[in-house]
Design a protein around this motif. Structure first.
Motif, short mmCIF file in Angstrom:
data_model
loop_
_atom_site.label_atom_id
_atom_site.label_comp_id
_atom_site.label_asym_id
_atom_site.label_seq_id
_atom_site.Cartn_x
_atom_site.Cartn_y
_atom_site.Cartn_z
N LYS A 121 -4.89 -0.93 16.70
CA LYS A 121 -4.37 -1.10 15.35
C LYS A 121 -4.13 0.25 14.68
CE LYS A 121 -6.40 -5.65 14.41
NZ LYS A 121 -7.37 -6.41 13.58
N LEU A 122 -5.04 1.19 14.91
CA LEU A 122 -4.88 2.52 14.33
C LEU A 122 -3.66 3.24 14.91
CD1 LEU A 122 -8.58 3.80 14.18
CD2 LEU A 122 -7.12 3.14 12.26
N LYS B 187 -0.59 1.80 13.23
CA LYS B 187 -0.44 2.32 11.87
C LYS B 187 0.09 3.75 11.89
CE LYS B 187 -2.93 3.17 7.56
NZ LYS B 187 -2.34 4.53 7.42
N SER B 188 -0.48 4.57 12.77
CA SER B 188 -0.02 5.96 12.88
C SER B 188 1.44 6.03 13.28
CB SER B 188 -0.88 6.73 13.89
OG SER B 188 -2.22 6.80 13.46
N GLU C 16 3.78 3.76 12.67
CA GLU C 16 4.61 3.36 11.53
C GLU C 16 4.68 4.47 10.48
OE1 GLU C 16 7.19 1.32 9.22
OE2 GLU C 16 6.58 0.93 11.30
N ASP C 17 3.58 5.17 10.27
CA ASP C 17 3.59 6.31 9.33
C ASP C 17 4.57 7.38 9.80
OD1 ASP C 17 1.70 5.06 7.81
OD2 ASP C 17 0.00 6.21 8.59
N CYS D 125 3.14 6.76 21.12
CA CYS D 125 2.19 5.71 20.73
C CYS D 125 1.96 4.71 21.86
CB CYS D 125 2.70 5.00 19.48
SG CYS D 125 2.63 6.05 18.00
#
Length: 265
Positions: free
Chosen positions: A197-198, A201-202, A204-205, A255
């Motif tokens: 999940k992290l 998120k990274s 998408e950032d 990723c």
């Protein structure tokens, strides 16, 4: 009454010619005359031939300047030839910064494999000063499951150990002479899910940062609509779009590789 208007008109004209002659360096002595005895339409007594020529030449010069202005285009704005490359270079710099930030974030995530960068974000307090761990120690990989932490000053060994234990990585390093040995424990299923999940998120950032860089470049290009040919504008926009797609794909590939590393434990 008509003669009064004529005198005023001739007087205003003479004042205008005096000003023009002064600005252009002409002899104005032929203009300074008494207008009381001047005939209304006797132009020869008011203007000498050189003065008449001066007005004709002035009209020609004005017409020539107007033509050159029309040929150049009234609304044309001078644009530096390197404005396009500068816009692209700025976009590339911002997109590269987004990729660097993504790599830094992913390096903080613990996977089942040892990585020297996974300890970089840990803050160590020594001598009343807080510093990143990589400023006071060298971290190296002994094997895929083991890290070696070698402090520049052996006196900071205990502070390093406490900082690593206090981090959310779940490591329990042991002293080995003047260095620390940290064994990377296998990931639990819950930990793998949290790490995945992290990573998402990274990723998408990073996408958002890259898209913001694209938008800034497009905004800069829009300001050139009135000063660059349409074909040049379209080409510049396409190049920025191609850069955006390239960097987003790179971020997604990084990723995916990290997710694969996590799943392998």
């Amino acid at each position: 009454m008509m003669s009064g208007y004529a005198r005023r008109a001739l007087s205003c004209r003479n004042l205008f010619m005096l000003r023009s002659a002064a600005l252009h360096g002409f002899d104005a002595t032929h203009i300074i005359r008494s207008t009381t005895n001047t005939q209304m339409f006797d132009n020869d007594r008011v203007l000498s031939v050189p003065a008449t020529n001066f007005i004709i030449e002035s009209r020609r010069s004005f017409a020539k300047g107007r033509r050159s202005k029309d040929e150049a285009g009234v609304s044309t704005i001078e644009v530096p030839p390197n404005v396009g490359p500068n816009i692209k270079a700025s976009a590339v710099s911002q997109m590269e910064a987004a990729m660097a930030a993504l790599s830094a974030e992913l390096s903080k995530l613990r996977t089942g494999r040892a990585s020297p960068g996974m300890l970089d974000h840990i803050i160590v307090e020594t001598g009343g000063v807080k510093m990143p761990l990589n400023r006071i120690a060298v971290v190296s990989v002994m094997d895929p499951k083991t890290l070696s932490v070698n402090p520049y000053d052996p006196e900071t060994l205990k502070q390093l150990e406490n900082a690593i234990v206090s981090s959310p990585l779940g490591l329990n390093p042991k002293a080995d002479g003047e260095r620390l040995i940290a064994v990377i424990p296998p990931l639990t299923k819950e930990h793998m899910q949290a790490m995945t999940k992290l990573v998402a998120k990274s990723c998408e950032d990073a996408r958002q940062s890259i898209r913001r860089a694209r938008q800034k470049a497009m905004d800069a290009i829009k300001k050139l609509y009135s000063s660059l040919p349409k074909d040049d504008i379209k080409r510049l926009e396409k190049e920025v779009d191609d850069l955006t797609k390239k960097f987003i794909k790179s971020a997604e590939d990084v990723c995916k590789a990290k997710e694969k590393e996590i799943s392998q434990g």
